[in-house]
Scaffold this motif. Sequence first.
Motif, PDB file in Angstrom:
ATOM      1  N   LEU A 435     -15.763  37.007  31.805  1.00  0.00           N
ATOM      2  CA  LEU A 435     -16.421  37.485  30.744  1.00  0.00           C
ATOM      3  C   LEU A 435     -16.818  36.688  29.213  1.00  0.00           C
ATOM      4  N   ALA A 436     -17.572  36.795  29.148  1.00  0.00           N
ATOM      5  CA  ALA A 436     -18.520  36.211  27.910  1.00  0.00           C
ATOM      6  C   ALA A 436     -18.476  37.826  26.532  1.00  0.00           C
ATOM      7  N   ILE A 437     -17.918  37.557  25.589  1.00  0.00           N
ATOM      8  CA  ILE A 437     -18.332  38.071  25.113  1.00  0.00           C
ATOM      9  C   ILE A 437     -18.193  37.194  23.072  1.00  0.00           C
ATOM     10  N   GLY A 438     -19.041  37.686  22.314  1.00  0.00           N
ATOM     11  CA  GLY A 438     -19.763  36.725  21.061  1.00  0.00           C
ATOM     12  C   GLY A 438     -20.540  37.649  20.425  1.00  0.00           C
ATOM     13  N   ASN A 439     -21.390  37.182  19.687  1.00  0.00           N
ATOM     14  CA  ASN A 439     -22.059  37.253  18.478  1.00  0.00           C
ATOM     15  C   ASN A 439     -23.423  36.352  18.702  1.00  0.00           C
ATOM     16  N   LEU A 440     -24.516  36.633  19.702  1.00  0.00           N
ATOM     17  CA  LEU A 440     -24.804  35.534  19.003  1.00  0.00           C
ATOM     18  C   LEU A 440     -26.207  35.021  18.002  1.00  0.00           C
ATOM     19  N   ALA A 441     -25.745  35.810  16.799  1.00  0.00           N
ATOM     20  CA  ALA A 441     -26.613  36.231  15.856  1.00  0.00           C
ATOM     21  C   ALA A 441     -25.902  35.917  14.582  1.00  0.00           C
ATOM     22  N   GLY A 442     -23.728  35.850  15.288  1.00  0.00           N
ATOM     23  CA  GLY A 442     -23.274  35.903  13.643  1.00  0.00           C
ATOM     24  C   GLY A 442     -23.048  36.561  12.791  1.00  0.00           C
ATOM     25  N   ASN A 443     -23.911  37.962  13.263  1.00  0.00           N
ATOM     26  CA  ASN A 443     -23.902  39.204  12.623  1.00  0.00           C
ATOM     27  C   ASN A 443     -23.605  40.610  13.298  1.00  0.00           C
ATOM     28  N   GLY A 444     -22.386  40.997  12.804  1.00  0.00           N
ATOM     29  CA  GLY A 444     -22.987  42.283  13.489  1.00  0.00           C
ATOM     30  C   GLY A 444     -21.577  42.469  14.376  1.00  0.00           C
ATOM     31  N   GLN A 445     -21.554  43.568  15.015  1.00  0.00           N
ATOM     32  CA  GLN A 445     -20.646  43.586  16.494  1.00  0.00           C
ATOM     33  C   GLN A 445     -20.514  43.008  17.432  1.00  0.00           C
ATOM     34  N   VAL A 446     -19.194  42.535  18.104  1.00  0.00           N
ATOM     35  CA  VAL A 446     -19.211  41.632  18.739  1.00  0.00           C
ATOM     36  C   VAL A 446     -19.579  42.782  20.274  1.00  0.00           C
ATOM     37  N   GLN A 447     -20.530  41.400  21.030  1.00  0.00           N
ATOM     38  CA  GLN A 447     -21.152  42.491  22.233  1.00  0.00           C
ATOM     39  C   GLN A 447     -20.837  41.847  23.457  1.00  0.00           C
ATOM     40  N   ASN A 448     -20.887  42.614  24.900  1.00  0.00           N
ATOM     41  CA  ASN A 448     -20.675  41.700  25.958  1.00  0.00           C
ATOM     42  C   ASN A 448     -21.851  41.155  26.267  1.00  0.00           C
ATOM     43  N   LEU A 449     -21.479  39.447  26.686  1.00  0.00           N
ATOM     44  CA  LEU A 449     -22.862  38.988  27.292  1.00  0.00           C
ATOM     45  C   LEU A 449     -23.042  38.325  28.846  1.00  0.00           C
ATOM     46  N   THR A 450     -21.973  38.794  28.751  1.00  0.00           N
ATOM     47  CA  THR A 450     -21.944  38.303  30.074  1.00  0.00           C
ATOM     48  C   THR A 450     -22.996  37.868  31.040  1.00  0.00           C
ATOM     49  N   ASN A 451     -24.217  39.112  31.625  1.00  0.00           N
ATOM     50  CA  ASN A 451     -25.430  38.731  31.603  1.00  0.00           C
ATOM     51  C   ASN A 451     -26.296  37.984  31.599  1.00  0.00           C
ATOM     52  N   THR A 452     -25.963  37.891  30.373  1.00  0.00           N
ATOM     53  CA  THR A 452     -27.629  37.308  29.974  1.00  0.00           C
ATOM     54  C   THR A 452     -27.000  35.319  29.501  1.00  0.00           C
ATOM     55  N   MET A 453     -26.092  35.379  29.620  1.00  0.00           N
ATOM     56  CA  MET A 453     -25.954  33.768  30.309  1.00  0.00           C
ATOM     57  C   MET A 453     -25.907  33.027  30.932  1.00  0.00           C
ATOM     58  N   THR A 454     -26.178  31.550  30.778  1.00  0.00           N
ATOM     59  CA  THR A 454     -26.392  31.094  31.895  1.00  0.00           C
ATOM     60  C   THR A 454     -25.275  30.537  32.224  1.00  0.00           C
ATOM     61  N   VAL A 465     -19.701  29.507  40.541  1.00  0.00           N
ATOM     62  CA  VAL A 465     -19.745  30.845  39.564  1.00  0.00           C
ATOM     63  C   VAL A 465     -21.476  31.536  39.683  1.00  0.00           C
ATOM     64  N   SER A 466     -21.453  32.807  39.954  1.00  0.00           N
ATOM     65  CA  SER A 466     -23.173  33.666  40.000  1.00  0.00           C
ATOM     66  C   SER A 466     -23.752  33.483  38.478  1.00  0.00           C
ATOM     67  N   PRO A 467     -24.680  33.974  38.328  1.00  0.00           N
ATOM     68  CA  PRO A 467     -25.449  34.621  37.541  1.00  0.00           C
ATOM     69  C   PRO A 467     -24.673  35.710  36.348  1.00  0.00           C
ATOM     70  N   THR A 468     -24.000  36.550  37.787  1.00  0.00           N
ATOM     71  CA  THR A 468     -23.285  37.088  36.283  1.00  0.00           C
ATOM     72  C   THR A 468     -21.610  37.194  36.201  1.00  0.00           C
ATOM     73  N   GLY A 469     -21.452  35.581  35.898  1.00  0.00           N
ATOM     74  CA  GLY A 469     -19.412  35.270  35.868  1.00  0.00           C
ATOM     75  C   GLY A 469     -18.780  35.596  36.796  1.00  0.00           C
ATOM     76  N   LEU A 470     -19.063  36.453  38.127  1.00  0.00           N
ATOM     77  CA  LEU A 470     -17.848  35.963  39.089  1.00  0.00           C
ATOM     78  C   LEU A 470     -18.263  34.419  39.535  1.00  0.00           C
ATOM     79  N   LEU A 471     -16.530  34.039  40.063  1.00  0.00           N
ATOM     80  CA  LEU A 471     -16.099  33.360  40.051  1.00  0.00           C
ATOM     81  C   LEU A 471     -15.789  32.900  41.236  1.00  0.00           C
ATOM     82  N   THR A 472     -15.538  31.919  42.162  1.00  0.00           N
ATOM     83  CA  THR A 472     -15.360  31.753  43.407  1.00  0.00           C
ATOM     84  C   THR A 472     -14.731  30.799  43.524  1.00  0.00           C
ATOM     85  N   SER A 473     -13.268  30.538  44.461  1.00  0.00           N
ATOM     86  CA  SER A 473     -12.368  29.299  44.752  1.00  0.00           C
ATOM     87  C   SER A 473     -13.317  28.483  46.125  1.00  0.00           C
TER      88      SER A 473
END
Length: 607
Positions: A435-454, A465-473
């Motif tokens: 799960l990737a969380i944070g705020n790309l502007a640094g202003n406002g509430q923390v958001q779920n950014l998982t599906n917007t990551m590379t 790791v898949s484009p949606t953050g699914l990790l597989t060994s």
Amino acid sequence: MTLRPRASLLLVLLGLPLALSLAACNKVRTLSIVPSPGIEVLTAAGQTAQYTAYAQEQMGSGPLTTANVTNSVAWSTSNPNIATINSSGLATAVGAGYVEITAVASDGAVASSDLTVQSAGSTAQSTPSITILPSTAAETFVGETTQFTATGNLTGIGNSQDLTSQVQWLSSNAQVATVNSLGLVTAGANSGTTMIIAEYGGLTASATVSVTISGTGTTTGVPSLTVTPGSSSQTFTGQTTQFVATGNLTGNGGLQNLTNQVTWFSSNAQVATISASGLATAGTVSGTTTIVAISPTGGLNATATLTVSLSATGTPTPSLTITPGSTTETFTGETTQFFATGNLTGVGGTQDLTDQVTWSSSNTQVATIVANGATAGLATATGFGSTLITAQSGAVSAVAMLTVSNNQTTPQTPTLIIIPGSVTFTGRGGTSQLLAIGNLAGNGQVQNLTNTMTWISSSPGVASVSPTGLLTSNVDPAFGLSFSTVVTAIAPTTTGNNSVIASTILVTVVSQYTTTPPVPEPVLTVTLLGTQNGSVSGMNGTTQAINCGGGGTICSVQVAVGTPITLTETPNAGSTFGAWSGNCTVASPTSCTIIVSNDVTVTAKFN
């Protein structure tokens, strides 16, 4: 840590400053410091307190104006070994003792304040932390709720505090369960597991909620209905009491607010009436009435008692309160929503008055506020310092304090973190949802950014790791071995300059084997060749180890490492033995010996 100014600031801004007055002609100018004398105490070396200087001017009987002059006065401390102060009024504790903080304006006006440091050299500071309670929870039906609480210390100074309303709450899988801004988790329609995350300024904590929906999707219980309060009293005509109906009309699931679903009834309408939403209003006759709530099907009801004792002298008192009563903003442009509650007539219960009052800020150079309309009460930081926020309707008013603790002109730094902070797999085939969380502007509430990551893995052969953050060994280490890869989440920020923000975690795959795997025993293979038939037997002392013949052409057997075997050939009728070949030592024309230390093949040829 920045300490907020206390109630003394109200005196300063209301024209009662700790001031040196300078009168010239018909003009009066005063200088004051917030916090005011004797109230500022620091308890550890390195701890800080922000001082603010205000200049107030009044020409004759004209209006009084207030200006924040913190950055234009000369600041000094009476003993820099106890506390220092910079040009922006930020005092820092150094050693134990008492000092006087002084501000001098360019026209010679002076104001001072006391500062006490209670301990010397101590850092009395630990690592900032957040903890969620409970750490795990299980829910079994749609709509079931669990209250999570966040505790900790955001500065590392002082004791643990209740942070539930200060952190940002997030659920990693909203289809399994959602969480509101106060940490209340509600089970969704899907079974599964979700992480409940509390975040504040880069600090995070997480808990696990498992939702297991039963075959019927509900629990079964006894229907219930309760009216709150169970009894109430009123003293003047028109006074109101809000009754609330709670329960569960089916017995399935948790308690619900049923106030607007039930039918309300008053047994004596001359004593008090009651509306469809449960609001009871005192009538013109003293007495007692029974308030009844009836379920929509009519099969369930609950009651409460309302007593009206009319008083000839009883008069209602208007009330007004602002929430929050005080708050701090950290950069220009940050916003805070203030709310007004109360009752402007004093008749009836507490109401939301946010859009009914008029809002104002005593110092618009610090913050402005929307006076009326749909966004009434929304304050926006414009500078640096403190201001009084006032809500007013006629003669009824209330005040709150807003402090802008930094004079930054840009938003905060963008944030990004990966949860969990590290992952360990046992063997191949394990999966974990990042799960990737944070705020790309640094202003406002923390958001779920998982599906917007590379998402990138430095060693996909270890774990991908898949484009949606699914990790597989993807690797299965042997006993005693492990392999690692670094997983990175990257996204462009919204602060311009083509900048990006990245966060990394370490992923490790360890061996699934708890002991050294056994070494397989070596194999002895006997191959029969030639135009005729025969057989070969092998003996380990007096024990037969192999018998190859009877029409077979290849025989094999596993034996312990180092086993000595003697092979003997026996031709069939009409056949003769030709020769041995392979890794054995010929002991006689008809036999050979071999010590089986590894896989070996011996050939016997019959003519």
